[in-house]
Design an enzyme around this catalytic site. Structure first.
Site, PDB file in Angstrom:
ATOM      1  N   LEU A  71       0.861  -1.170   0.000  1.00 32.63           N
ATOM      2  CA  LEU A  71       0.000   0.000   0.000  1.00 32.63           C
ATOM      3  C   LEU A  71       0.901   1.225   0.000  1.00 32.63           C
ATOM      4  CD1 LEU A  71      -2.733  -0.887   2.692  1.00 32.63           C
ATOM      5  CD2 LEU A  71      -2.963  -0.941   0.201  1.00 32.63           C
ATOM      6  N   ASP A  72       0.518   2.257  -0.739  1.00 30.91           N
ATOM      7  CA  ASP A  72       1.294   3.491  -0.745  1.00 30.91           C
ATOM      8  C   ASP A  72       1.398   4.046   0.669  1.00 30.91           C
ATOM      9  OD1 ASP A  72       1.425   3.238  -3.470  1.00 30.91           O
ATOM     10  OD2 ASP A  72      -0.035   4.821  -3.904  1.00 30.91           O
ATOM     11  N   ARG A  73       2.447   4.768   0.918  1.00 30.85           N
ATOM     12  CA  ARG A  73       2.708   5.296   2.259  1.00 30.85           C
ATOM     13  C   ARG A  73       1.503   6.004   2.892  1.00 30.85           C
ATOM     14  NH1 ARG A  73       8.104   7.981   4.624  1.00 30.85           N
ATOM     15  NH2 ARG A  73       7.240   8.812   6.561  1.00 30.85           N
TER      16      ARG A  73
END
Length: 256
Positions: free
Chosen positions: A70-72
């Site tokens: 998952l993106d930050r």
């Protein structure tokens, strides 16, 4: 999510959604990188390894396999593999599309269709860590496909709540493809700068992850509901719970 769920203590505290000898499912906090990056900030993978080492008093290095990312700035359900066999089999489940992921997002405006599928070619610029839509056949470009459905709109705020099902797992895929149709995600500082204000939290959440257990073959369902804060709170919490129940039962809410 269930307030009685077992939690990993420490900083940041996070909920355990599923755990056995082979798997660890957690609710990823926002603004933590999934794995070590150039920022040098604490990352989820190593935080969880350290937690396993302490909780089970394991000597030496702890194995924990990264199955998906998952993106930050994105939070929600994630699964990790505690054994190499589980990691290998889950990787195959991802490749064979026997691994389901459902996201919810708040976007600016109203998508041109209440329900639709998007197919684009995406190219990542490693230098700037940004992704752009490019013509099909562009060297290095990769096909990206998703389906979306509008779950609700807020005319006053000019925002829409959408469900997204990914059919490919490209970096920043949802963010880029929704921006491409003129509906960037609320709070997205990379792909919606003309719409969003600095400091706003991106409204993208991993609501559901489902797959056959790599060892027992039983169905595993991870559900994580977004926090009841703006802009998620523009819609009643029951919207998220009903969608989670639907996808757990084998439906996707994208057929009608």
């Amino acid at each position: 999510m269930n307030p009685d769920a077992k939690r990993i203590t420490g900083e940041p505290a996070m909920a355990i959604l599923f755990e056995d000898n082979h798997l660890l499912g957690v609710e990823k906090p926002v603004n933590i990188p999934t794995q070590e990056d150039a920022s040098g900030d604490p990352d989820l993978l190593n935080l969880l390894k350290n937690d396993l080492k302490e909780r089970y008093q394991k000597p030496g290095n702890v194995f924990l396999g990264l199955v998906h990312r998952l993106d930050r700035p994105v939070g929600g359900a994630m699964i990790f593999a505690k054994t190499s066999k589980a990691a290998s089999r889950l990787a195959e489940a991802v490749r064979s599309r026997n691994f389901s992921k459902t996201y919810v997002a708040v976007v600016h405006g109203i998508p041109p269709q209440r329900q639709g599928s998007l197919t684009d070619t995406l190219l990542k610029d490693e230098r700037t860590n940004t992704v752009s839509v490019v013509p099909k056949g562009t060297p290095g470009g990769k096909e990206a496909r998703l389906e979306y459905k509008v779950l609700g709109t807020s005319a006053k705020d000019q925002l829409s709540l959408v469900q997204v099902e990914l059919h490919t797992g490209r970096p920043h895929q949802i963010r880029v493809q929704m921006s491409q149709i003129g509906c960037p995600l609320y709070g997205d500082q990379k792909y919606g700068t003309t719409y969003n204000k600095p400091g706003q939290q991106i409204a993208l959440w991993s609501l559901y992850v489902g797959f056959p257990h790599p060892i027992t073959k039983d169905q595993v369902d991870l559900v994580s509901l977004p926090p009841h804060i703006h802009p998620w709170s523009l819609w009643e919490e029951g919207v998220y719970g009903r969608l989670a129940a639907l996808v757990k039962s084998g439906g996707h809410g994208l057929e009608n």
